[in-house]
Design an enzyme around this catalytic site. Structure first.
Site, mmCIF file in Angstrom:
data_model
loop_
_atom_site.group_PDB
_atom_site.id
_atom_site.type_symbol
_atom_site.label_atom_id
_atom_site.label_comp_id
_atom_site.label_asym_id
_atom_site.label_seq_id
_atom_site.Cartn_x
_atom_site.Cartn_y
_atom_site.Cartn_z
ATOM 1 N N LYS A 183 0.860 -1.178 0.000
ATOM 2 C CA LYS A 183 0.000 0.000 0.000
ATOM 3 C C LYS A 183 0.900 1.232 0.000
ATOM 4 O O LYS A 183 1.445 1.611 1.027
ATOM 5 C CB LYS A 183 -0.930 0.048 1.207
ATOM 6 C CG LYS A 183 -2.055 1.079 1.010
ATOM 7 C CD LYS A 183 -2.636 1.606 2.299
ATOM 8 C CE LYS A 183 -1.840 2.726 2.887
ATOM 9 N NZ LYS A 183 -1.826 3.977 2.057
ATOM 10 N N GLU A 258 9.842 1.994 10.479
ATOM 11 C CA GLU A 258 10.912 2.970 10.269
ATOM 12 C C GLU A 258 10.236 4.328 10.223
ATOM 13 O O GLU A 258 9.517 4.648 9.273
ATOM 14 C CB GLU A 258 11.667 2.670 8.975
ATOM 15 C CG GLU A 258 13.025 3.376 8.904
ATOM 16 C CD GLU A 258 12.963 4.712 8.194
ATOM 17 O OE1 GLU A 258 13.287 5.723 8.851
ATOM 18 O OE2 GLU A 258 12.601 4.757 7.026
ATOM 19 N N CYS A 292 14.064 11.120 6.301
ATOM 20 C CA CYS A 292 14.039 10.820 7.739
ATOM 21 C C CYS A 292 15.421 10.894 8.370
ATOM 22 O O CYS A 292 15.546 11.088 9.581
ATOM 23 C CB CYS A 292 13.409 9.446 7.980
ATOM 24 S SG CYS A 292 14.239 8.112 7.106
ATOM 25 N N GLU A 394 10.407 17.106 14.524
ATOM 26 C CA GLU A 394 10.906 16.848 13.174
ATOM 27 C C GLU A 394 10.380 17.906 12.212
ATOM 28 O O GLU A 394 9.183 18.146 12.126
ATOM 29 C CB GLU A 394 10.475 15.460 12.705
ATOM 30 C CG GLU A 394 11.080 15.071 11.370
ATOM 31 C CD GLU A 394 10.723 13.660 10.945
ATOM 32 O OE1 GLU A 394 11.528 13.046 10.221
ATOM 33 O OE2 GLU A 394 9.629 13.176 11.324
#
Length: 491
Positions: A183, A258, A292, A394
């Site tokens: 997906k 992750e 990331c 972040e």
């Protein structure tokens, strides 16, 4: 049912679902896929419902026995053929990535290359999924520990690396003998769909690879909660990871996550200055900061701070921002969507309200073609401290907060004061400091005297809120098998 990846509707390509070796049209909702550089609709993806999600899982379950019984060499040969087809189509795929995601073409080409490398590594290591024979307490007995596939894997991918993340899930899952339902992100589904079509052309048997489009809160949760699903591998946000872990808990699913990062970028007085500046630029502004492992907060020792900042500022202000498909020599493209653009701008404004100083950038880019897309100026913030939100949350955008530190110990303390623990960067020529990183810096992936970019034979793993488990290399591949212990008595 259709044999075609896509059809036309009102002059726009409409991409279908891939289930059991067939492209299915269905009558679900159509999702507009936008070019973030222009805001134009480049294609539409048909969204699946729970019925189609179940159909994909059942197709994967049906295909699993035959696929898992293939030899390691047979599975590898299919994956090698897929790599060949991806390489043959790399220019077309790279252009598609840039069109739906916005990164420069050179970075899109690297995305495709990483996809190939991840699948190739998995193929190379199908024969290395080894068990053990252990002496038993009975002289007429042996203990066999075998490595066997889990069954049906669900792979959920993020939008920032549309090709590489598919390779990161599909390659090891199939190499280990599992079947998979993918997906992709709703933001960038087209690359994933094109890759699945290449998997079909590579002769991978029907049902081994399936793909359904849909929103995470809808079919994503349904795929995770199904009793057919044995392993979930997801790359995405911390929020998404928590939701997936919660959804998987009812059936005690194995989950590999992750997630986000807040990578510290540490430059000590003894560092080689020019390579450190080069790495700081690339590790912050590549892919518009949407990585990331990006350089998310900078700690520069006082003795080198002023010289570093001067060179860093010159390089940042020289970055060219524009549409990677039409503007020549673009260094940075747009943010993925308007919501992300607003988030970045709000973070910069909030940082200034907390006392940060805007050194350069700090604004949406407007005028001409900029008005059509989601562009933000490469930004540097100074006068920050480690308690500010911009140093904790972040950013995932082209904003670099930078602060001065007294030395190694203070840099370590500031770096570790984070809920994230994925990647970190350290520039030093001091061997004592280098050796101390293994115990002092609490991150799963540390880049020393170089910029970011993991290798497929490494192990991509985060601590704390950056994830569960890990990916890549032999340790990542082992996540796609489970151990089966047999006590064999032969008297």
């Amino acid at each position: 049912m259709s044999q075609s990846l896509k059809s036309q509707q009102d002059g726009v390509d409409v991409y279908n679902q891939f289930i059991g070796g067939q492209w299915l049209t269905g009558d679900g909702e159509l999702l507009d896929v936008l070019n973030p550089a222009t805001g134009e609709v480049i294609a539409r993806a048909r969204l699946a419902d729970e019925k189609l999600a179940d159909q994909a899982l059942q197709a994967a379950q049906k295909a699993f026995p035959a696929w898992s019984r293939k030899t390691a060499v047979e599975r590898a040969d299919h994956l090698y053929r897929l790599v060949e087809l991806i390489q043959e189509n790399r220019d077309r795929l790279a252009r598609l990535i840039t069109t739906e995601q916005g990164k420069p073409l050179s970075e899109s080409d690297a995305d495709v290359s990483m996809c190939c490398d991840l699948i190739r590594f998995a193929a190379e290591n199908t024969r290395r999924l080894e068990g053990d024979i252990i002496p038993a307490d009975d002289p007429d007995e042996q203990i066999w520990i075998q490595k066997v596939p889990h069954g049906v894997v669900v792979g959920i991918t993020a939008w920032n690396f549309p090709a590489a993340l598919i390779g990161r899930k599909l390659g090891p899952a199939l190499a280990a003998g599992n079947t998979i339902v993918l997906k992709p992100s709703e933001e960038t589904p087209l690359t994933a769909l094109e890759l699945v079509e290449l998997a079909r052309q590579a002769g991978i048997p029907d049902g081994v690879v399936n793909l359904v489009n849909g929103r995470g809160r809808d079919i994503g949760n349904h795929l995770i909660q199904s009793p057919i699903t044995q392993l979930v591998s997801m790359t995405g946000s911390v929020r998404g990871g928590r939701e997936i872990n919660k959804a998987a808990a009812e059936h005690l699913k194995i989950v590999r996550l992750e997630l986000g990062g807040k990578a510290p970028f540490i430059v000590l007085d003894d560092a080689d200055l020019d390579p450190a500046v080069d790495a700081a630029i690339a590790s912050r502004y590549n892919n518009c900061g949407q990585v990331c492992t990006c350089n998310e907060r900078m700690y520069v020792q006082s003795g080198i701070y002023d010289r570093f900042l001067e060179r860093f500022k010159q390089r940042v202000e020289a970055l060219k921002v524009g549409n990677p498909l039409t503007d020549k020599d673009v260094d940075m493209g747009p943010k993925i969507n308007a919501k992300e653009l607003d988030k970045i701008h709000d973070m910069v404004e909030h940082a200034q309200s907390q006392g940060a100083r805007l050194l350069t950038g700090g604004k949406r880019l407007t005028g001409g073609d900029y008005d059509k897309g989601n562009y933000y100026a490469p930004t540097i913030l100074t006068n920050v401290n480690n308690d500010m939100d911009i140093m904790k949350e972040e950013i995932f955008g082209p904003v670099a907060p930078i602060m001065k530190v007294d030395g190694f110990e203070q840099a370590m303390a500031y770096a570790n004061a984070s809920e994230y623990g994925l990647s970190a960067y350290v520039f030093t020529q001091n061997v004592k400091h280098l050796m101390a990183l293994t115990r002092e810096l609490d991150f799963g992936e540390i880049y020393v005297n170089r910029g970011g970019g993991e290798s497929v034979q490494g192990f991509h793993k985060g601590y704390r809120n950056s994830g569960l488990g890990g990916e890549d290399g032999k340790y990542g591949l082992e996540a796609y098998v489970k151990s089966k212990t047999m006590y064999v008595h032969y008297s």
